[in-house]
Design an enzyme around this catalytic site. Structure first.
Site, short mmCIF file in Angstrom:
data_model
loop_
_atom_site.label_atom_id
_atom_site.label_comp_id
_atom_site.label_asym_id
_atom_site.label_seq_id
_atom_site.Cartn_x
_atom_site.Cartn_y
_atom_site.Cartn_z
N HIS A 153 -9.35 1.26 5.03
CA HIS A 153 -8.06 1.41 5.70
C HIS A 153 -8.23 2.34 6.91
O HIS A 153 -9.02 3.29 6.88
CB HIS A 153 -7.02 1.99 4.73
CG HIS A 153 -5.64 1.93 5.29
ND1 HIS A 153 -5.16 2.87 6.18
CD2 HIS A 153 -4.65 1.02 5.12
CE1 HIS A 153 -3.92 2.53 6.52
NE2 HIS A 153 -3.60 1.42 5.89
N GLU B 290 -6.55 4.71 7.97
CA GLU B 290 -6.35 6.14 7.69
C GLU B 290 -7.60 6.75 7.09
O GLU B 290 -7.92 7.91 7.33
CB GLU B 290 -5.12 6.31 6.79
CG GLU B 290 -3.84 6.09 7.59
CD GLU B 290 -2.71 5.44 6.82
OE1 GLU B 290 -2.73 5.45 5.58
OE2 GLU B 290 -1.80 4.89 7.49
N SER C 163 3.91 -2.11 10.23
CA SER C 163 5.36 -2.21 10.38
C SER C 163 5.92 -3.58 10.00
O SER C 163 6.87 -4.06 10.62
CB SER C 163 5.78 -1.83 11.81
OG SER C 163 5.39 -0.49 12.09
N LYS D 74 0.13 4.27 -0.25
CA LYS D 74 -0.49 5.47 0.36
C LYS D 74 -0.24 6.68 -0.54
O LYS D 74 -0.27 6.56 -1.76
CB LYS D 74 0.03 5.66 1.79
CG LYS D 74 -0.12 4.37 2.61
CD LYS D 74 0.12 4.52 4.07
CE LYS D 74 -0.05 3.18 4.77
NZ LYS D 74 0.09 3.25 6.21
N GLU E 189 -5.00 -4.70 10.71
CA GLU E 189 -3.95 -3.70 10.90
C GLU E 189 -4.20 -2.95 12.21
O GLU E 189 -4.98 -2.00 12.25
CB GLU E 189 -3.97 -2.70 9.75
CG GLU E 189 -3.74 -3.32 8.39
CD GLU E 189 -3.19 -2.30 7.40
OE1 GLU E 189 -2.13 -2.55 6.84
OE2 GLU E 189 -3.82 -1.24 7.21
N GLY F 55 3.09 2.32 10.72
CA GLY F 55 4.06 3.39 10.55
C GLY F 55 4.81 3.77 11.81
O GLY F 55 5.45 4.80 11.88
N ASN G 179 0.87 -1.17 0.00
CA ASN G 179 0.00 0.00 0.00
C ASN G 179 0.91 1.22 0.00
O ASN G 179 1.52 1.54 1.01
CB ASN G 179 -0.89 -0.03 1.26
CG ASN G 179 -1.72 1.24 1.40
OD1 ASN G 179 -1.78 2.07 0.49
ND2 ASN G 179 -2.37 1.39 2.56
P1 13P Z 1 3.39 0.38 7.57
O1 13P Z 1 3.84 -0.91 6.95
O2 13P Z 1 4.11 1.57 7.04
O3 13P Z 1 3.33 0.31 9.05
O4 13P Z 1 1.86 0.59 7.06
C1 13P Z 1 0.96 -0.44 7.21
C2 13P Z 1 -0.28 -0.09 6.46
O5 13P Z 1 -1.03 0.78 6.86
C3 13P Z 1 -0.55 -0.81 5.21
O6 13P Z 1 -1.84 -0.57 4.76
#
Ligand code: 13P
Length: 255
Positions: free
Chosen positions: A98, A100, A216, A14, A170, A176, A12
């Site tokens: 997601h 976010e 992560s 983003k 997640e 992150g 992803n």
């Molecule tokens: P990270 O791997 O950067 O922690 O992000 C995970 C994520 O949100 C994937 O959709």
């Protein structure tokens, strides 16, 4: 790795990568992952890069996914794209719900449910994300939150539709932050999700649905996470932005 379900690793991206940067990255992936037939792979670039990336990846083992979509077919919805538009640029998958989008853009289980149904109707495979926030984990509400998200985001789907869905667990506190859930923490929630999927369909169907872990994940921890019985792959943010990291991770989880 001897798994009941084929592993599925999706990147992803983003809000990262211009078209030129995106093409650079997928050229390397296309070259370095060409012989990987034992793991399903996808990348989910931002909307602006989907078309050129899709052209480059067409016919390769690396599949394409969108990061979101709207459920309606067409019309006055400024800023949105629909499932047919994602199919048109050769997407196989779409990430929905997601954290976010839930946190910053008002996504709810109800809108995720509408989007999931619209994606399936257009023959796009949804990757439906769930996961608790830190405060929810600390107040022992992980099970309640994940249960609510899974049952309501996937409500009303027939077993044959659920088979097209990937669920991504997640935990928001692991995204992150460099703080991965331990393999045991991940397995515990993945097992819960599989029980919920059985509740929504039946045990046989639930046993065939893939549940990815996200938060992560990197080359060094992917193998341990994916060694858990109910962890069937990963949804990867940061470590999917450099070809070397993403390729190394995929190679590390192969037999
Ligand atoms: P990270 O791997 O950067 O922690 O992000 C995970 C994520 O949100 C994937 O959709």
């Amino acid at each position: 790795m001897d798994k009941a379900r084929k592993l599925f690793i999706a990147g992803n991206w983003k809000m990262n990568k211009t078209v030129a940067e995106a093409l650079d990255l997928v050229k390397s992936l296309k070259r370095d992952l060409a012989d990987v037939l034992d793991v399903d792979i996808a990348v989910c670039p931002p909307f602006t890069a989907l078309h050129p990336v899709g052209q480059l990846l067409d016919g390769t083992v690396v599949k394409l996914g969108g990061q979101d979509m709207y459920w309606d077919k067409f019309g006055a919805f400024t800023g949105e794209v629909n499932a047919a538009m994602l199919k048109d640029v050769l997407c196989t998958y779409v990430i929905l719900g997601h954290s976010e989008r839930r946190q910053f853009f008002g996504e709810t289980n109800e809108t995720v449910n509408k989007k999931t149904k619209a994606a399936l109707a257009a023959r796009l495979k949804p990757i439906v994300c769930v996961g608790e926030m830190l405060a929810e984990r600390e107040s022992n509400r992980t099970e309640a939150v994940v249960t609510d998200q899974v049952l309501n985001s996937l409500a009303g789907l027939k077993p044959e539709e659920l088979l097209e869905v990937t669920v991504a667990y997640e935990p928001v506190w692991a995204i992150g932050t460099g703080k991965t859930a331990t393999a045991q923490q991940a397995q515990e929630v993945h097992a819960l999700i599989r029980r919920l999927l059985a509740q929504l369909s039946d045990a046989k169907t639930a046993a065939r649905i893939r549940i990815q872990y996200g938060g992560s994940v990197k080359a060094s921890n992917a193998r341990e996470l994916m060694g858990q019985p109910d962890v069937d792959g990963a949804l990867v943010g940061g470590a999917s932005l450099q070809a070397r990291d993403f390729v190394e991770m995929i190679q590390n989880v192969r037999n």
